[in-house]
Motif scaffolding. Structure first.
Motif, short mmCIF file in Angstrom:
data_model
loop_
_atom_site.label_atom_id
_atom_site.label_comp_id
_atom_site.label_asym_id
_atom_site.label_seq_id
_atom_site.Cartn_x
_atom_site.Cartn_y
_atom_site.Cartn_z
N HIS A 139 -4.75 11.32 -0.90
CA HIS A 139 -4.98 10.16 -0.04
C HIS A 139 -5.22 10.62 1.40
O HIS A 139 -4.67 11.64 1.83
CB HIS A 139 -3.77 9.23 -0.07
N GLU A 156 -1.43 3.93 1.50
CA GLU A 156 -2.75 4.14 0.90
C GLU A 156 -3.80 3.38 1.69
O GLU A 156 -3.67 2.17 1.94
CB GLU A 156 -2.76 3.67 -0.55
N ASP A 167 0.80 -1.23 0.00
CA ASP A 167 0.00 0.00 0.00
C ASP A 167 0.83 1.27 0.00
O ASP A 167 0.32 2.37 0.22
CB ASP A 167 -0.94 0.01 1.21
N ARG A 168 2.14 1.15 -0.26
CA ARG A 168 2.99 2.34 -0.21
C ARG A 168 2.68 3.30 -1.36
O ARG A 168 2.53 2.89 -2.51
CB ARG A 168 4.46 1.95 -0.29
N VAL A 169 2.64 4.57 -1.05
CA VAL A 169 2.59 5.64 -2.04
C VAL A 169 3.89 6.42 -1.89
O VAL A 169 4.04 7.20 -0.94
CB VAL A 169 1.37 6.56 -1.84
N GLU A 170 4.84 6.19 -2.78
CA GLU A 170 6.14 6.85 -2.69
C GLU A 170 6.07 8.19 -3.41
O GLU A 170 5.61 8.27 -4.56
CB GLU A 170 7.23 5.97 -3.30
N LEU A 171 6.51 9.23 -2.73
CA LEU A 171 6.43 10.60 -3.25
C LEU A 171 7.81 11.26 -3.17
O LEU A 171 8.02 12.19 -2.40
CB LEU A 171 5.41 11.41 -2.43
N GLY A 195 6.09 10.26 1.37
CA GLY A 195 5.35 9.03 1.13
C GLY A 195 4.33 8.78 2.22
O GLY A 195 4.30 9.47 3.25
#
Length: 249
Positions: free
Chosen positions: A199, A183, A149-153, A180
């Protein structure tokens, strides 16, 4: 003020150094979350830190015992396996108390729980954190995905405050960028206080006699870069979060 038990936010690193033909190894242990602990203690809270590798021996086996020890439990960057696969069960096939049930019952009986994001919370990297497959999911304000579920930013994304809830009232409308988050999906009846990159970032809710919160990014590096840690709102944000969880505000 509140008694806070910070669980997790620690790690071991075993490194291989290669120098031409030869190689050697080094090992180190890091106890993270120093900025978080300092901010809460400066606000008057007492903070006990239980590292991830001490959960098997140090985490209470009943909700009542946990309540005697803490008003608010903060689970940060440690997976459900550390609460469920204790040595008695994993190594010796013995019956053991499921510590995720202890956490759920602690909330239902009036305790406060905050889950903080990271590679090993919510679902986590490669879905190894597994919190969505435990009963703790019943008392969280967000639904956990059954996948990585990672959202890397890496370019950074600035969170936005969405409500005038006591936790975030008066804080900046836009917060310093994060790198990050995990999610998740907001659950019915929960309140979304802040979002990042589209998110949910901070959500809260009431469950039984207690309260819980989900902060889906980090309270320390790497997802929380220096600018976020130095932000004037960092201390007030987590101070108010703890006080709300303990029904002080």
């Amino acid at each position: 003020m509140s008694r806070v038990l910070l669980v997790g936010e620690s790690w071991f690193v075993h490194s291989i150094h290669q120098k031409g033909f030869d190689s050697f190894t080094t090992s180190e242990f890091t106890l993270g979350g120093g900025e978080f602990r300092a901010a809460l203690e400066a606000a008057g809270h007492s903070v006990e830190h239980l590292p991830a590798h001490e959960i098997a021996t140090g985490f209470p086996a009943t909700a009542a015992a946990l309540r005697e020890r803490a008003d608010v439990v903060v689970v940060s960057d440690v997976g459900a396996n550390s609460f469920q696969l204790l040595p008695a069960t994993f190594t010796h096939s013995q019956l053991e108390v499921d510590r995720t049930e202890v956490l759920r019952d602690f909330v239902l009986a009036g305790g406060g729980l905050a889950m903080i994001g990271g590679f090993m919370t919510f679902s986590g990297i490669d879905a190894k954190a597994r919190w969505g497959r435990t009963v703790v999911a019943e008392v969280l304000p967000v639904s956990i995905l059954d996948r990585d579920d990672r959202v890397e930013l890496p370019g950074g994304a600035a969170p936005q405050r969405l409500a005038e809830h006591p936790i975030v009232a008066g804080l900046d409308a836009v917060w310093p960028p994060l790198l990050g988050l995990n999610e998740v999906r907001l659950r019915d009846g929960a309140s979304l206080l802040a979002a990042c990159a589209g998110h949910p970032l901070l959500a809260v809710g009431d469950y039984g006699a207690g309260r819980s919160a989900a902060f889906t990014s980090d309270l320390a590096p790497h997802w929380a870069p220096p600018g976020f840690l130095r932000w004037a709102g960092y201390g007030p944000l987590f101070d108010r979060l703890v006080r709300w969880l303990n029904r002080e505000i």
